[in-house]
Design a protein around this motif. Sequence first.
Motif, PDB file in Angstrom:
ATOM      1  N   ASP A 140       0.834  -1.204   0.000  1.00 23.96           N
ATOM      2  CA  ASP A 140       0.000   0.000   0.000  1.00 23.96           C
ATOM      3  C   ASP A 140       0.868   1.253   0.000  1.00 23.96           C
ATOM      4  O   ASP A 140       0.618   2.195  -0.749  1.00 23.96           O
ATOM      5  CB  ASP A 140      -0.928  -0.008   1.216  1.00 23.96           C
ATOM      6  CG  ASP A 140      -1.771   1.240   1.291  1.00 23.96           C
ATOM      7  OD1 ASP A 140      -2.561   1.474   0.354  1.00 23.96           O
ATOM      8  OD2 ASP A 140      -1.629   1.991   2.278  1.00 23.96           O
ATOM      9  N   TYR A 141       1.903   1.255   0.823  1.00 27.19           N
ATOM     10  CA  TYR A 141       2.817   2.397   0.887  1.00 27.19           C
ATOM     11  C   TYR A 141       3.487   2.616  -0.472  1.00 27.19           C
ATOM     12  O   TYR A 141       3.552   3.741  -0.965  1.00 27.19           O
ATOM     13  CB  TYR A 141       3.866   2.158   1.976  1.00 27.19           C
ATOM     14  CG  TYR A 141       4.886   3.264   2.078  1.00 27.19           C
ATOM     15  CD1 TYR A 141       4.596   4.446   2.738  1.00 27.19           C
ATOM     16  CD2 TYR A 141       6.147   3.128   1.499  1.00 27.19           C
ATOM     17  CE1 TYR A 141       5.527   5.466   2.820  1.00 27.19           C
ATOM     18  CE2 TYR A 141       7.076   4.134   1.574  1.00 27.19           C
ATOM     19  CZ  TYR A 141       6.766   5.306   2.236  1.00 27.19           C
ATOM     20  OH  TYR A 141       7.684   6.308   2.307  1.00 27.19           O
ATOM     21  N   PHE A 142       3.978   1.538  -1.079  1.00 30.04           N
ATOM     22  CA  PHE A 142       4.643   1.633  -2.369  1.00 30.04           C
ATOM     23  C   PHE A 142       3.699   2.210  -3.431  1.00 30.04           C
ATOM     24  O   PHE A 142       4.080   3.093  -4.201  1.00 30.04           O
ATOM     25  CB  PHE A 142       5.149   0.255  -2.805  1.00 30.04           C
ATOM     26  CG  PHE A 142       5.734   0.258  -4.187  1.00 30.04           C
ATOM     27  CD1 PHE A 142       6.991   0.781  -4.421  1.00 30.04           C
ATOM     28  CD2 PHE A 142       5.018  -0.261  -5.245  1.00 30.04           C
ATOM     29  CE1 PHE A 142       7.532   0.782  -5.700  1.00 30.04           C
ATOM     30  CE2 PHE A 142       5.546  -0.267  -6.521  1.00 30.04           C
ATOM     31  CZ  PHE A 142       6.801   0.256  -6.749  1.00 30.04           C
ATOM     32  N   LEU A 143       2.473   1.735  -3.466  1.00 32.05           N
ATOM     33  CA  LEU A 143       1.516   2.225  -4.463  1.00 32.05           C
ATOM     34  C   LEU A 143       1.163   3.693  -4.235  1.00 32.05           C
ATOM     35  O   LEU A 143       1.017   4.456  -5.191  1.00 32.05           O
ATOM     36  CB  LEU A 143       0.258   1.366  -4.462  1.00 32.05           C
ATOM     37  CG  LEU A 143       0.450  -0.072  -4.949  1.00 32.05           C
ATOM     38  CD1 LEU A 143      -0.835  -0.869  -4.775  1.00 32.05           C
ATOM     39  CD2 LEU A 143       0.933  -0.109  -6.384  1.00 32.05           C
ATOM     40  N   ARG A 144       1.033   4.108  -2.970  1.00 30.27           N
ATOM     41  CA  ARG A 144       0.738   5.515  -2.683  1.00 30.27           C
ATOM     42  C   ARG A 144       1.893   6.416  -3.081  1.00 30.27           C
ATOM     43  O   ARG A 144       1.692   7.489  -3.648  1.00 30.27           O
ATOM     44  CB  ARG A 144       0.403   5.717  -1.203  1.00 30.27           C
ATOM     45  CG  ARG A 144      -0.985   5.272  -0.838  1.00 30.27           C
ATOM     46  CD  ARG A 144      -1.369   5.608   0.594  1.00 30.27           C
ATOM     47  NE  ARG A 144      -0.481   4.955   1.547  1.00 30.27           N
ATOM     48  CZ  ARG A 144       0.381   5.580   2.327  1.00 30.27           C
ATOM     49  NH1 ARG A 144       0.489   6.890   2.298  1.00 30.27           N
ATOM     50  NH2 ARG A 144       1.154   4.923   3.163  1.00 30.27           N
ATOM     51  N   VAL A 145       3.116   6.000  -2.791  1.00 29.28           N
ATOM     52  CA  VAL A 145       4.284   6.811  -3.151  1.00 29.28           C
ATOM     53  C   VAL A 145       4.435   6.879  -4.665  1.00 29.28           C
ATOM     54  O   VAL A 145       4.721   7.939  -5.223  1.00 29.28           O
ATOM     55  CB  VAL A 145       5.565   6.251  -2.479  1.00 29.28           C
ATOM     56  CG1 VAL A 145       6.816   6.885  -3.068  1.00 29.28           C
ATOM     57  CG2 VAL A 145       5.508   6.471  -0.991  1.00 29.28           C
ATOM     58  N   ARG A 146       4.233   5.765  -5.342  1.00 27.52           N
ATOM     59  CA  ARG A 146       4.331   5.748  -6.798  1.00 27.52           C
ATOM     60  C   ARG A 146       3.308   6.698  -7.413  1.00 27.52           C
ATOM     61  O   ARG A 146       3.614   7.462  -8.329  1.00 27.52           O
ATOM     62  CB  ARG A 146       4.131   4.333  -7.324  1.00 27.52           C
ATOM     63  CG  ARG A 146       4.450   4.223  -8.811  1.00 27.52           C
ATOM     64  CD  ARG A 146       4.300   2.829  -9.275  1.00 27.52           C
ATOM     65  NE  ARG A 146       2.867   2.559  -9.411  1.00 27.52           N
ATOM     66  CZ  ARG A 146       2.375   1.472  -9.956  1.00 27.52           C
ATOM     67  NH1 ARG A 146       3.164   0.532 -10.370  1.00 27.52           N
ATOM     68  NH2 ARG A 146       1.079   1.324 -10.064  1.00 27.52           N
ATOM     69  N   LYS A 147       2.097   6.687  -6.869  1.00 25.09           N
ATOM     70  CA  LYS A 147       1.048   7.590  -7.376  1.00 25.09           C
ATOM     71  C   LYS A 147       1.441   9.044  -7.118  1.00 25.09           C
ATOM     72  O   LYS A 147       1.253   9.899  -7.978  1.00 25.09           O
ATOM     73  CB  LYS A 147      -0.275   7.263  -6.684  1.00 25.09           C
ATOM     74  CG  LYS A 147      -1.436   8.102  -7.153  1.00 25.09           C
ATOM     75  CD  LYS A 147      -2.694   7.697  -6.408  1.00 25.09           C
ATOM     76  CE  LYS A 147      -3.838   8.635  -6.736  1.00 25.09           C
ATOM     77  NZ  LYS A 147      -5.050   8.330  -5.976  1.00 25.09           N
ATOM     78  N   LEU A 148       1.976   9.316  -5.951  1.00 21.29           N
ATOM     79  CA  LEU A 148       2.375  10.672  -5.599  1.00 21.29           C
ATOM     80  C   LEU A 148       3.519  11.162  -6.491  1.00 21.29           C
ATOM     81  O   LEU A 148       3.513  12.313  -6.946  1.00 21.29           O
ATOM     82  CB  LEU A 148       2.806  10.717  -4.123  1.00 21.29           C
ATOM     83  CG  LEU A 148       3.117  12.066  -3.529  1.00 21.29           C
ATOM     84  CD1 LEU A 148       1.850  12.913  -3.474  1.00 21.29           C
ATOM     85  CD2 LEU A 148       3.687  11.909  -2.140  1.00 21.29           C
ATOM     86  N   VAL A 149       4.480  10.311  -6.766  1.00 19.71           N
ATOM     87  CA  VAL A 149       5.631  10.689  -7.600  1.00 19.71           C
ATOM     88  C   VAL A 149       5.195  10.944  -9.030  1.00 19.71           C
ATOM     89  O   VAL A 149       5.722  11.833  -9.701  1.00 19.71           O
ATOM     90  CB  VAL A 149       6.717   9.587  -7.533  1.00 19.71           C
ATOM     91  CG1 VAL A 149       7.768   9.784  -8.607  1.00 19.71           C
ATOM     92  CG2 VAL A 149       7.352   9.557  -6.159  1.00 19.71           C
ATOM     93  N   ASN A 150       4.227  10.183  -9.509  1.00 14.55           N
ATOM     94  CA  ASN A 150       3.794  10.307 -10.890  1.00 14.55           C
ATOM     95  C   ASN A 150       2.765  11.423 -11.126  1.00 14.55           C
ATOM     96  O   ASN A 150       2.367  11.647 -12.269  1.00 14.55           O
ATOM     97  CB  ASN A 150       3.219   8.985 -11.399  1.00 14.55           C
ATOM     98  CG  ASN A 150       4.304   7.939 -11.572  1.00 14.55           C
ATOM     99  OD1 ASN A 150       5.439   8.280 -11.843  1.00 14.55           O
ATOM    100  ND2 ASN A 150       3.931   6.687 -11.415  1.00 14.55           N
ATOM    101  N   GLU A 151       2.338  12.105 -10.064  1.00 16.26           N
ATOM    102  CA  GLU A 151       1.390  13.219 -10.248  1.00 16.26           C
ATOM    103  C   GLU A 151       2.084  14.371 -10.960  1.00 16.26           C
ATOM    104  O   GLU A 151       3.224  14.708 -10.631  1.00 16.26           O
ATOM    105  CB  GLU A 151       0.861  13.703  -8.897  1.00 16.26           C
ATOM    106  CG  GLU A 151      -0.199  12.838  -8.305  1.00 16.26           C
ATOM    107  CD  GLU A 151      -0.746  13.434  -7.011  1.00 16.26           C
ATOM    108  OE1 GLU A 151      -0.235  14.466  -6.530  1.00 16.26           O
ATOM    109  OE2 GLU A 151      -1.692  12.854  -6.486  1.00 16.26           O
ATOM    110  N   PRO A 152       1.380  14.992 -11.885  1.00 15.14           N
ATOM    111  CA  PRO A 152       1.978  16.157 -12.547  1.00 15.14           C
ATOM    112  C   PRO A 152       2.097  17.337 -11.580  1.00 15.14           C
ATOM    113  O   PRO A 152       1.226  17.550 -10.739  1.00 15.14           O
ATOM    114  CB  PRO A 152       1.024  16.457 -13.684  1.00 15.14           C
ATOM    115  CG  PRO A 152      -0.243  15.762 -13.361  1.00 15.14           C
ATOM    116  CD  PRO A 152       0.077  14.653 -12.408  1.00 15.14           C
ATOM    117  N   GLY A 153       3.170  18.102 -11.714  1.00 12.23           N
ATOM    118  CA  GLY A 153       3.532  19.299 -11.019  1.00 12.23           C
ATOM    119  C   GLY A 153       2.688  19.736  -9.935  1.00 12.23           C
ATOM    120  O   GLY A 153       2.723  20.506  -9.149  1.00 12.23           O
TER     121      GLY A 153
END
Length: 66
Positions: A53-66
Amino acid sequence: MTEFSVAFSKMATAAYILLAVVFMYFNWLRQASPLLDVVVWVALGLTLVSAGDYFLRVRKLVNEPG
Protein backbone atom coordinates in the motif's frame (compact mmCIF):
# COMPACT_ATOMS: atom_id res chain seq x y z
CA MET A 1 -2.46 8.54 4.64
CA THR A 2 -5.71 6.73 4.23
CA GLU A 3 -7.49 4.91 7.01
CA PHE A 4 -6.59 1.66 5.25
CA SER A 5 -2.90 2.51 5.44
CA VAL A 6 -3.04 3.51 9.07
CA ALA A 7 -5.02 0.42 10.05
CA PHE A 8 -2.63 -2.01 8.38
CA SER A 9 0.43 -0.22 9.74
CA LYS A 10 -0.95 -0.40 13.27
CA MET A 11 -1.98 -4.05 12.85
CA ALA A 12 1.51 -4.92 11.58
CA THR A 13 3.08 -3.20 14.59
CA ALA A 14 0.73 -5.03 16.95
CA ALA A 15 1.53 -8.33 15.22
CA TYR A 16 5.27 -7.74 15.74
CA ILE A 17 4.71 -7.00 19.42
CA LEU A 18 2.62 -10.17 19.75
CA LEU A 19 5.31 -12.09 17.85
CA ALA A 20 7.97 -10.93 20.31
CA VAL A 21 5.86 -11.94 23.31
CA VAL A 22 4.92 -15.35 21.88
CA PHE A 23 8.52 -16.00 20.84
CA MET A 24 9.91 -15.13 24.27
CA TYR A 25 7.26 -17.25 26.02
CA PHE A 26 7.93 -20.40 24.00
CA ASN A 27 11.66 -19.79 24.14
CA TRP A 28 11.37 -19.63 27.92
CA LEU A 29 9.45 -22.95 27.87
CA ARG A 30 12.02 -24.35 25.42
CA GLN A 31 9.19 -25.64 23.25
CA ALA A 32 8.19 -25.34 19.63
CA SER A 33 4.66 -24.18 18.94
CA PRO A 34 2.42 -23.95 15.87
CA LEU A 35 1.11 -20.69 17.38
CA LEU A 36 4.52 -19.11 16.81
CA ASP A 37 4.42 -20.13 13.15
CA VAL A 38 0.95 -18.62 12.76
CA VAL A 39 1.97 -15.33 14.36
CA VAL A 40 5.08 -15.13 12.14
CA TRP A 41 3.01 -15.60 8.98
CA VAL A 42 0.34 -13.12 10.12
CA ALA A 43 3.00 -10.50 10.89
CA LEU A 44 4.63 -11.12 7.51
CA GLY A 45 1.32 -10.87 5.66
CA LEU A 46 0.34 -7.62 7.36
CA THR A 47 3.79 -6.18 6.68
CA LEU A 48 3.60 -7.06 2.98
CA VAL A 49 0.12 -5.56 2.63
CA SER A 50 1.23 -2.40 4.44
CA ALA A 51 4.41 -2.13 2.36
CA GLY A 52 2.50 -2.71 -0.88
CA ASP A 53 0.00 0.00 0.00
CA TYR A 54 2.82 2.40 0.89
CA PHE A 55 4.64 1.63 -2.37
CA LEU A 56 1.52 2.22 -4.46
CA ARG A 57 0.74 5.51 -2.68
CA VAL A 58 4.28 6.81 -3.15
CA ARG A 59 4.33 5.75 -6.80
CA LYS A 60 1.05 7.59 -7.38
CA LEU A 61 2.38 10.67 -5.60
CA VAL A 62 5.63 10.69 -7.60
CA ASN A 63 3.79 10.31 -10.89
CA GLU A 64 1.39 13.22 -10.25
CA PRO A 65 1.98 16.16 -12.55
CA GLY A 66 3.53 19.30 -11.02
